[in-house]
Design a protein around this motif. Sequence first.
Motif, PDB file in Angstrom:
ATOM      1  N   HIS A 102       0.848  -1.193   0.000  1.00 20.27           N
ATOM      2  CA  HIS A 102       0.000   0.000   0.000  1.00 20.27           C
ATOM      3  C   HIS A 102       0.886   1.246   0.000  1.00 20.27           C
ATOM      4  CE1 HIS A 102      -3.060   2.920   1.089  1.00 20.27           C
ATOM      5  NE2 HIS A 102      -3.992   1.983   1.009  1.00 20.27           N
ATOM      6  N   PRO A 103       0.527   2.279  -0.766  1.00 18.05           N
ATOM      7  CA  PRO A 103       1.349   3.504  -0.778  1.00 18.05           C
ATOM      8  C   PRO A 103       1.552   4.114   0.605  1.00 18.05           C
ATOM      9  CG  PRO A 103      -0.197   3.540  -2.598  1.00 18.05           C
ATOM     10  CD  PRO A 103      -0.553   2.341  -1.761  1.00 18.05           C
ATOM     11  N   TRP A 104       0.577   3.983   1.484  1.00 19.71           N
ATOM     12  CA  TRP A 104       0.747   4.518   2.840  1.00 19.71           C
ATOM     13  C   TRP A 104       1.935   3.857   3.529  1.00 19.71           C
ATOM     14  CZ3 TRP A 104      -4.963   4.004   4.987  1.00 19.71           C
ATOM     15  CH2 TRP A 104      -5.795   4.894   4.288  1.00 19.71           C
ATOM     16  N   PHE A 105       2.020   2.522   3.402  1.00 23.74           N
ATOM     17  CA  PHE A 105       3.100   1.812   4.083  1.00 23.74           C
ATOM     18  C   PHE A 105       4.441   2.080   3.418  1.00 23.74           C
ATOM     19  CE2 PHE A 105       5.825  -1.893   4.931  1.00 23.74           C
ATOM     20  CZ  PHE A 105       5.870  -1.809   6.316  1.00 23.74           C
ATOM     21  N   LEU A 106       4.463   2.146   2.103  1.00 23.39           N
ATOM     22  CA  LEU A 106       5.722   2.418   1.411  1.00 23.39           C
ATOM     23  C   LEU A 106       6.300   3.753   1.862  1.00 23.39           C
ATOM     24  CD1 LEU A 106       4.823   1.232  -2.203  1.00 23.39           C
ATOM     25  CD2 LEU A 106       6.054  -0.023  -0.414  1.00 23.39           C
ATOM     26  N   ALA A 154       4.974   8.718   8.675  1.00 24.47           N
ATOM     27  CA  ALA A 154       5.919   7.902   9.459  1.00 24.47           C
ATOM     28  C   ALA A 154       5.234   7.152  10.587  1.00 24.47           C
ATOM     29  CB  ALA A 154       7.029   8.793  10.023  1.00 24.47           C
ATOM     30  N   ASP A 155       4.199   7.770  11.190  1.00 23.92           N
ATOM     31  CA  ASP A 155       3.533   7.158  12.342  1.00 23.92           C
ATOM     32  C   ASP A 155       2.177   6.557  11.989  1.00 23.92           C
ATOM     33  OD1 ASP A 155       5.651   7.916  13.990  1.00 23.92           O
ATOM     34  OD2 ASP A 155       4.771   9.894  14.358  1.00 23.92           O
ATOM     35  N   TRP A 156       1.927   6.320  10.711  1.00 19.83           N
ATOM     36  CA  TRP A 156       0.643   5.734  10.312  1.00 19.83           C
ATOM     37  C   TRP A 156       0.588   4.235  10.588  1.00 19.83           C
ATOM     38  CZ3 TRP A 156      -2.869   7.693   5.929  1.00 19.83           C
ATOM     39  CH2 TRP A 156      -3.064   9.063   6.057  1.00 19.83           C
ATOM     40  N   HIS A 209      -3.724   7.212  15.646  1.00 22.66           N
ATOM     41  CA  HIS A 209      -3.357   8.438  14.947  1.00 22.66           C
ATOM     42  C   HIS A 209      -4.599   9.091  14.340  1.00 22.66           C
ATOM     43  CE1 HIS A 209      -1.217  11.251  12.489  1.00 22.66           C
ATOM     44  NE2 HIS A 209      -0.021  10.716  12.745  1.00 22.66           N
ATOM     45  N   PRO A 210      -4.877  10.341  14.660  1.00 16.42           N
ATOM     46  CA  PRO A 210      -6.089  10.993  14.126  1.00 16.42           C
ATOM     47  C   PRO A 210      -6.149  11.006  12.604  1.00 16.42           C
ATOM     48  CG  PRO A 210      -5.146  12.302  15.905  1.00 16.42           C
ATOM     49  CD  PRO A 210      -4.160  11.225  15.597  1.00 16.42           C
ATOM     50  N   GLN A 211      -5.012  11.181  11.944  1.00 19.36           N
ATOM     51  CA  GLN A 211      -5.025  11.202  10.488  1.00 19.36           C
ATOM     52  C   GLN A 211      -5.354   9.825   9.908  1.00 19.36           C
ATOM     53  OE1 GLN A 211      -1.312  12.819   9.097  1.00 19.36           O
ATOM     54  NE2 GLN A 211      -1.731  14.879   9.904  1.00 19.36           N
ATOM     55  N   ALA A 257      -9.087   9.417  10.272  1.00 19.17           N
ATOM     56  CA  ALA A 257      -9.784  10.207   9.255  1.00 19.17           C
ATOM     57  C   ALA A 257      -9.673   9.539   7.882  1.00 19.17           C
ATOM     58  CB  ALA A 257      -9.203  11.619   9.206  1.00 19.17           C
ATOM     59  N   ALA A 258      -8.512   8.964   7.577  1.00 21.48           N
ATOM     60  CA  ALA A 258      -8.302   8.351   6.261  1.00 21.48           C
ATOM     61  C   ALA A 258      -9.188   7.129   6.057  1.00 21.48           C
ATOM     62  CB  ALA A 258      -6.830   7.976   6.093  1.00 21.48           C
ATOM     63  N   VAL A 259      -9.297   6.264   7.073  1.00 17.16           N
ATOM     64  CA  VAL A 259     -10.123   5.068   6.891  1.00 17.16           C
ATOM     65  C   VAL A 259     -11.604   5.422   6.869  1.00 17.16           C
ATOM     66  CG1 VAL A 259      -8.356   3.532   7.854  1.00 17.16           C
ATOM     67  CG2 VAL A 259     -10.117   4.478   9.377  1.00 17.16           C
ATOM     68  N   CYS A 260     -12.002   6.458   7.589  1.00 14.24           N
ATOM     69  CA  CYS A 260     -13.397   6.915   7.512  1.00 14.24           C
ATOM     70  C   CYS A 260     -13.700   7.485   6.127  1.00 14.24           C
ATOM     71  CB  CYS A 260     -13.682   7.952   8.590  1.00 14.24           C
ATOM     72  SG  CYS A 260     -13.713   7.280  10.276  1.00 14.24           S
ATOM     73  N   ASP A 261     -12.716   8.165   5.539  1.00 12.25           N
ATOM     74  CA  ASP A 261     -12.881   8.656   4.169  1.00 12.25           C
ATOM     75  C   ASP A 261     -13.122   7.493   3.210  1.00 12.25           C
ATOM     76  OD1 ASP A 261     -12.591  11.295   4.884  1.00 12.25           O
ATOM     77  OD2 ASP A 261     -10.474  11.430   4.297  1.00 12.25           O
ATOM     78  N   VAL A 262     -12.416   6.386   3.426  1.00  6.59           N
ATOM     79  CA  VAL A 262     -12.590   5.210   2.572  1.00  6.59           C
ATOM     80  C   VAL A 262     -14.031   4.707   2.642  1.00  6.59           C
ATOM     81  CG1 VAL A 262     -11.963   2.782   2.297  1.00  6.59           C
ATOM     82  CG2 VAL A 262     -10.174   4.498   2.638  1.00  6.59           C
ATOM     83  N   SER A 263     -14.559   4.575   3.848  1.00  7.94           N
ATOM     84  CA  SER A 263     -15.934   4.085   3.987  1.00  7.94           C
ATOM     85  C   SER A 263     -16.929   5.039   3.340  1.00  7.94           C
ATOM     86  CB  SER A 263     -16.264   3.885   5.470  1.00  7.94           C
ATOM     87  OG  SER A 263     -15.514   2.819   6.017  1.00  7.94           O
TER      88      SER A 263
END
Length: 554
Positions: A116-120, A131-133, A183-185, A188-194
């Motif tokens: 996943h681009p987030w992990f990369l 870094a802290d995701w 992590h708040p971000q 927010a990111a996974v809620c955006d996905v849903s």
Amino acid sequence: MSTQIERETDGDWWRGAVVYQIYPRSFMDADGDGLGDLAGIAARLDHVADLGVDAIWIAPFFPSPMRDFGYDVSDMCGVDPRFGTLADFDRVVERAHALGLKVLIDQILCHTSDAHPWFLESRASRDNPRADWYVWADARPDGGPPNNWLSLFGGIAWTWSPERRQYYLHKFLPEQPSLNLFHPQVQAAVCDVSRFWLDRGVDGFRLDSVNFFHHDPQLRDNPARPDAELRALLARPKGDDGIPRANPYNMQIHENDKTRPETVDFLRAYRAAIGDRPSVATMAEIAADGSHALLELYTTGEDRLHMGYTFELLSAPFERTTLRALLDDAAKTVRGGWPCWAFSNHDVVRAQSRWGAQGRDPAFARMLVALLTSLRGSSCLYQGEELGLPEAEIAFADLQDPYGRRFWPSYKGRDGARTPMPWEARAPHAGFTAGTPWLPVPEEHRALAVDAQRADPTSALAGIRRFLHWRGRHAVLRRGEMRFLEAPEGVLAFERRLGAAAMVCAFDLGGEGGVLPGRFVAAEGHGSDNGFDSDVGESRVVLPRWGAFFGATA
């Protein structure tokens, strides 16, 4: 008002609903590459709607390296080309809604793929925006992992990253790094996905591994399970969490790496982010010993999830006393929440084999579905369960599941429940594909194919369809309260009650028939169209082998 209109306008449509689970890889292959796809799902939805169910749950179809067959997601807002396109998905939703079916899809929020681009980005350095995701930790002074946590799929739960010179946490495969849901971000990111999928028309989500979402921020070790408790645990093939006993994961009490109190706060935030749509439903997967308390915690109130399923019935032995004790515990524990029961799914041995190896007995398959959908709560019916499919025997050479390959032969993995749906008894690969299927189609499944059973009024499919349509006309079976009744050995009996309406439900679990004493009348008269024709006499009801009775006291 028609039943379909009622469900479309009812924000509580999910209460008492029957949800049909589709495993996309194995449902129907439309393009002949041997792998099921979204076009195949759309082509076969008439079969699902004809059963009389309320909704479908589609397991992952997102872009993925397929290390865990879609539960390692590399793009949460896309469709893997092997399954089709976003336009194909839109056609599935459109077709389902035209047939009166709600659509639930998986949301995997516990982890992503390591592709996943987030992990990369997170792995690239310790000071980048993501870094802290994920969950990173320094090595111990001797170079070892930061604590003793174990992966559910075997081995330690930490993998070293040379790029960061740190370990990252993975509660499943190393290719499934854990998201940092503190992590708040990230939240927010996974809620955006849903919200993305809601905007495409889905009606809700099944949330994978909910009690794995969080961990102890201090990364403290898990304690060892006491010897006596471990011996008792190992005496059973699987525990309440569905974990095979060959797995060393059982040797710890998992109080620090999962089932954390912080999860409730996240569920509240998640519901707030998507909760402005009144017909949306959310379902939790909960895998923990004694998970009824978690089911109550996660599904009580308007600010948490709507319903959840646990692994108790997916792993319990088929015995009246055991099942009654389990269901009684659920009734006493889950008071404000809402259960969603399942006997089979893509993670466990099919109930037809797990509960007594009943082979092709259509009466047993019909009784199981009637029992499942008569319990207080909602229910999940796994593809092929309506056919009475037994577990497939998969040779090691054909095995695909990394979990099974890791623990073979003590545990044979999940592929035996994931073989392709048999649609046409005489067609190549039982009509699933024109190519070579990703898993072999067992020869014994051919005789149970949809076309063969559809033509046979005595088949499991005909009986289950008849029962589900009958059930749909009885609100008491969808939403009523439940209390157990005393019954002879081998018979499980309870009453469902909704206002002034009441219905007695009794099931022969012993395979020898049974006699229910007392005066009863069959629901809608003796010989009703629910498909169960028990002998209703002046002072008793005689259940046939694997029979059931639905009625009221006279």
